[in-house]
Design a protein around this motif. Structure first.
Motif, short mmCIF file in Angstrom:
data_model
loop_
_atom_site.label_atom_id
_atom_site.label_comp_id
_atom_site.label_asym_id
_atom_site.label_seq_id
_atom_site.Cartn_x
_atom_site.Cartn_y
_atom_site.Cartn_z
N ALA A 197 0.83 -1.25 0.01
CA ALA A 197 -0.07 0.14 0.02
C ALA A 197 0.94 1.13 0.01
N ALA A 198 1.84 1.36 0.95
CA ALA A 198 2.92 2.41 0.66
C ALA A 198 3.55 2.51 -0.55
N TRP A 199 3.90 1.58 -1.26
CA TRP A 199 4.51 1.76 -2.62
C TRP A 199 3.28 2.44 -3.47
N LEU A 200 2.21 1.67 -3.64
CA LEU A 200 1.16 2.32 -4.12
C LEU A 200 0.83 3.58 -4.02
N ALA A 201 0.78 4.26 -2.69
CA ALA A 201 0.38 5.53 -2.24
C ALA A 201 1.57 6.46 -3.05
N THR A 202 2.86 6.05 -2.72
CA THR A 202 4.03 6.73 -3.20
C THR A 202 4.01 7.13 -4.67
N THR A 203 3.88 5.78 -5.49
CA THR A 203 3.79 5.76 -6.96
C THR A 203 2.59 6.57 -7.43
N LEU A 204 1.41 6.41 -6.84
CA LEU A 204 0.22 7.28 -7.60
C LEU A 204 0.66 8.77 -7.23
N ALA A 205 0.89 9.23 -5.99
CA ALA A 205 1.23 10.59 -5.91
C ALA A 205 2.31 11.13 -6.55
N ARG A 206 3.57 10.53 -6.94
CA ARG A 206 4.19 10.98 -7.66
C ARG A 206 3.75 11.15 -9.37
N ARG A 207 2.80 10.61 -9.81
CA ARG A 207 1.96 10.68 -11.01
C ARG A 207 0.93 11.48 -10.75
N GLY A 208 0.78 12.30 -9.74
CA GLY A 208 -0.30 13.36 -9.86
C GLY A 208 -1.63 12.70 -9.44
N GLU A 209 -1.96 11.50 -9.13
CA GLU A 209 -3.17 10.90 -8.87
C GLU A 209 -3.32 10.17 -7.50
N PRO A 210 -3.07 10.73 -6.54
CA PRO A 210 -2.85 10.28 -5.18
C PRO A 210 -4.21 9.57 -4.83
N LEU A 211 -4.06 8.69 -3.75
CA LEU A 211 -5.03 8.01 -3.12
C LEU A 211 -5.82 9.05 -2.15
N ARG A 212 -7.15 8.85 -2.12
CA ARG A 212 -8.14 9.78 -1.35
C ARG A 212 -9.02 8.89 -0.46
N ALA A 213 -9.17 9.79 0.57
CA ALA A 213 -10.24 9.24 1.56
C ALA A 213 -11.49 8.53 1.04
N GLY A 214 -11.70 7.57 1.64
CA GLY A 214 -12.84 6.53 0.86
C GLY A 214 -12.33 5.51 -0.33
#
Length: 263
Positions: free
Chosen positions: A207-224
């Motif tokens: 999950a930490a890898w995913l959150a980092t990867t998506l944030a760097r792509r400008g598509e961060p994980l959000r609440a919900g």
């Protein structure tokens, strides 16, 4: 390259519409061109959203070191989860809904806070997680015979199909994901098993890898958002009439049935 990306997306969309898998699309791209593969996935995402469905989370794939070695990669991949992919616990999958389904058991995280940072830690994931649930991911491939490389599966939305969350919800105070044990049964037959450590050492690592990867792509994980953290054991092919139940220690059970007569 834009034309090639569109061609690959069309091949996958046509396979879905026709109910007939297509040949691998990897030969359209340079070897290992993950950026192009994710561009194909993004086109699919845009089409699904334009059709009126919602993005409800993400799935993580290739969390098993053995599968990574098989495909010649050293990192996971990710795909999108849409509202029309969600199934009810103990529900039924209609015949013809999927092309080449396989089932795997996972831990799902549901976020209670955003994870916008480009360097997300396990501590950040812990703080943002509202609850955990047992999950079944029904993976599928639009590529004939599951003849896939990393490029094929990423372009094909990380071989996503459907998913179902169990009804039991636990917090990280209740369950340590790395410590769970999983058993997946087809009917009464044990067909897959594993532990939380079989998912990148800890599903929270994934999950930490995913959150980092998506944030760097400008598509961060959000609440919900729902996060399927990756398989806890080998995936298992499914045919009409099969009923699968995953039991994950500390989390409970989750069940799905494929419509049709059992073999």
């Amino acid at each position: 390259m834009n034309a090639v990306v569109h061609k690959a997306a069309e091949l996958l969309a046509s396979a879905t519409a026709a109910g007939t898998p297509c040949p691998p699309i990897r030969d359209l791209f340079a070897d290992g061109d993950l950026d192009a593969a994710y561009a194909v996935q993004q086109l699919t995402t845009e089409r699904v959203l334009a059709a009126g469905h919602r993005l409800v989370g993400r799935k993580i794939g290739l969390t098993s070191p053995a599968v990574q070695r098989q495909l010649g990669v050293d990192q996971p991949d990710f795909g999108a989860l849409f509202s029309d992919m969600a199934l009810d616990h103990d529900g039924t999958i209609p015949i013809g809904r999927l092309l080449q389904p396989k089932v795997e058991a996972e831990i799902a995280l549901v976020l209670g806070a955003d994870l916008p940072g480009p360097d997300c830690s396990i501590a950040d994931v812990r703080a943002a997680t509202a609850f955990l649930a047992p999950a079944l991911e029904i993976v599928d491939s639009r590529i004939a015979g599951w003849d896939i490389t990393i490029v094929d599966t990423i372009a094909d939305n990380a071989s996503s199909g459907l998913f179902v969350l169990g009804d039991t919800h636990k917090t990280l105070d209740d369950v340590e994901p790395a410590e769970v044990e999983m058993q997946l049964h087809r009917g009464t037959e044990l067909v897959s098993q594993g532990t939380g450590r079989d998912c990148l050492g800890d599903p929270l690592n994934a999950a930490a890898w995913l959150a980092t990867t998506l944030a760097r792509r400008g598509e961060p994980l959000r609440a919900g958002d729902i996060v399927l953290t990756g398989a806890l054991g080998p995936m298992v092919p499914a045919v009409p009439g099969d009923a699968f139940t995953a039991r994950i220690s500390g989390l409970g059970d989750v069940t799905i049935t494929f419509a049709g007569e059992a073999a």
